[in-house]
Scaffold this motif. Sequence first.
Motif, PDB file in Angstrom:
ATOM      1  N   ILE A  75       5.006  -1.545 -13.993  1.00 32.58           N
ATOM      2  CA  ILE A  75       4.853  -1.122 -12.596  1.00 32.58           C
ATOM      3  C   ILE A  75       3.542  -0.362 -12.426  1.00 32.58           C
ATOM      4  O   ILE A  75       2.887  -0.478 -11.391  1.00 32.58           O
ATOM      5  N   SER A  76       3.154   0.393 -13.432  1.00 32.21           N
ATOM      6  CA  SER A  76       1.945   1.216 -13.285  1.00 32.21           C
ATOM      7  C   SER A  76       0.671   0.372 -13.238  1.00 32.21           C
ATOM      8  O   SER A  76      -0.262   0.716 -12.509  1.00 32.21           O
ATOM      9  N   GLU A  77       0.623  -0.726 -13.967  1.00 31.94           N
ATOM     10  CA  GLU A  77      -0.604  -1.537 -13.974  1.00 31.94           C
ATOM     11  C   GLU A  77      -0.972  -2.076 -12.587  1.00 31.94           C
ATOM     12  O   GLU A  77      -2.117  -1.900 -12.157  1.00 31.94           O
ATOM     13  N   PRO A  78      -0.046  -2.715 -11.853  1.00 35.27           N
ATOM     14  CA  PRO A  78      -0.443  -3.147 -10.507  1.00 35.27           C
ATOM     15  C   PRO A  78      -0.656  -1.967  -9.555  1.00 35.27           C
ATOM     16  O   PRO A  78      -1.446  -2.066  -8.612  1.00 35.27           O
ATOM     17  N   THR A  79       0.001  -0.844  -9.829  1.00 33.74           N
ATOM     18  CA  THR A  79      -0.195   0.337  -8.994  1.00 33.74           C
ATOM     19  C   THR A  79      -1.591   0.918  -9.216  1.00 33.74           C
ATOM     20  O   THR A  79      -2.258   1.323  -8.268  1.00 33.74           O
ATOM     21  N   ILE A  80      -2.031   0.924 -10.451  1.00 34.62           N
ATOM     22  CA  ILE A  80      -3.400   1.369 -10.754  1.00 34.62           C
ATOM     23  C   ILE A  80      -4.393   0.445 -10.067  1.00 34.62           C
ATOM     24  O   ILE A  80      -5.367   0.897  -9.456  1.00 34.62           O
ATOM     25  N   ALA A  81      -4.141  -0.859 -10.144  1.00 36.87           N
ATOM     26  CA  ALA A  81      -5.054  -1.829  -9.534  1.00 36.87           C
ATOM     27  C   ALA A  81      -5.160  -1.621  -8.028  1.00 36.87           C
ATOM     28  O   ALA A  81      -6.271  -1.554  -7.482  1.00 36.87           O
ATOM     29  N   ILE A  82      -4.026  -1.490  -7.347  1.00 35.41           N
ATOM     30  CA  ILE A  82      -4.084  -1.336  -5.889  1.00 35.41           C
ATOM     31  C   ILE A  82      -4.728  -0.005  -5.516  1.00 35.41           C
ATOM     32  O   ILE A  82      -5.466   0.075  -4.540  1.00 35.41           O
ATOM     33  N   THR A  83      -4.473   1.024  -6.313  1.00 32.39           N
ATOM     34  CA  THR A  83      -5.085   2.328  -6.045  1.00 32.39           C
ATOM     35  C   THR A  83      -6.608   2.222  -6.081  1.00 32.39           C
ATOM     36  O   THR A  83      -7.300   2.741  -5.194  1.00 32.39           O
ATOM     37  N   GLU A  84      -7.120   1.545  -7.083  1.00 29.54           N
ATOM     38  CA  GLU A  84      -8.576   1.436  -7.216  1.00 29.54           C
ATOM     39  C   GLU A  84      -9.186   0.551  -6.128  1.00 29.54           C
ATOM     40  O   GLU A  84     -10.272   0.845  -5.619  1.00 29.54           O
ATOM     41  N   HIS A  85      -8.495  -0.523  -5.750  1.00 28.65           N
ATOM     42  CA  HIS A  85      -8.979  -1.363  -4.651  1.00 28.65           C
ATOM     43  C   HIS A  85      -9.008  -0.565  -3.340  1.00 28.65           C
ATOM     44  O   HIS A  85      -9.954  -0.656  -2.561  1.00 28.65           O
ATOM     45  N   LEU A  86      -7.944   0.218  -3.117  1.00 27.26           N
ATOM     46  CA  LEU A  86      -7.885   1.030  -1.895  1.00 27.26           C
ATOM     47  C   LEU A  86      -8.930   2.142  -1.919  1.00 27.26           C
ATOM     48  O   LEU A  86      -9.538   2.446  -0.899  1.00 27.26           O
ATOM     49  N   ARG A  87      -9.138   2.745  -3.081  1.00 32.96           N
ATOM     50  CA  ARG A  87     -10.153   3.796  -3.210  1.00 32.96           C
ATOM     51  C   ARG A  87     -11.536   3.254  -2.826  1.00 32.96           C
ATOM     52  O   ARG A  87     -12.312   3.919  -2.149  1.00 32.96           O
TER      53      ARG A  87
END
Length: 113
Positions: A75-87
């Motif tokens: 769960i954390s891997e796609p969450t990290i990805a979306i966080t960085e895209h949103l950032r």
Amino acid sequence: MLTIDTLKEFGADTADGLTRCMNNTDFYLRLVRMALKDQGFEKLSRAVGENDFDAAFEAAHALKGILTNLSLTPISEPTIAITEHLRAKEQMDYKPLVDQILAKKAELEALDQ
């Protein structure tokens, strides 16, 4: 039932997660269950659906911290990805990442039945 073994099979790095919880299995499992009830999942989904990317970033960033600290890798891997895209305020369709996060969350919840 949620156990260290079921979490390992799910793909969580339980050794790391347990280390962060002073090797207290009951404490770790309680935190995992609490994480699954976090309102950030709903906030992220709703914010992306409403194209409120600032709110989506806040929700994703908070979830990233929780999920990473518990080493819930799937769960954390796609969450990290979306966080960085949103950032980075990237212009993209965030829904597939949200769907992946929610699907992995549901998969983990099913292990606790």
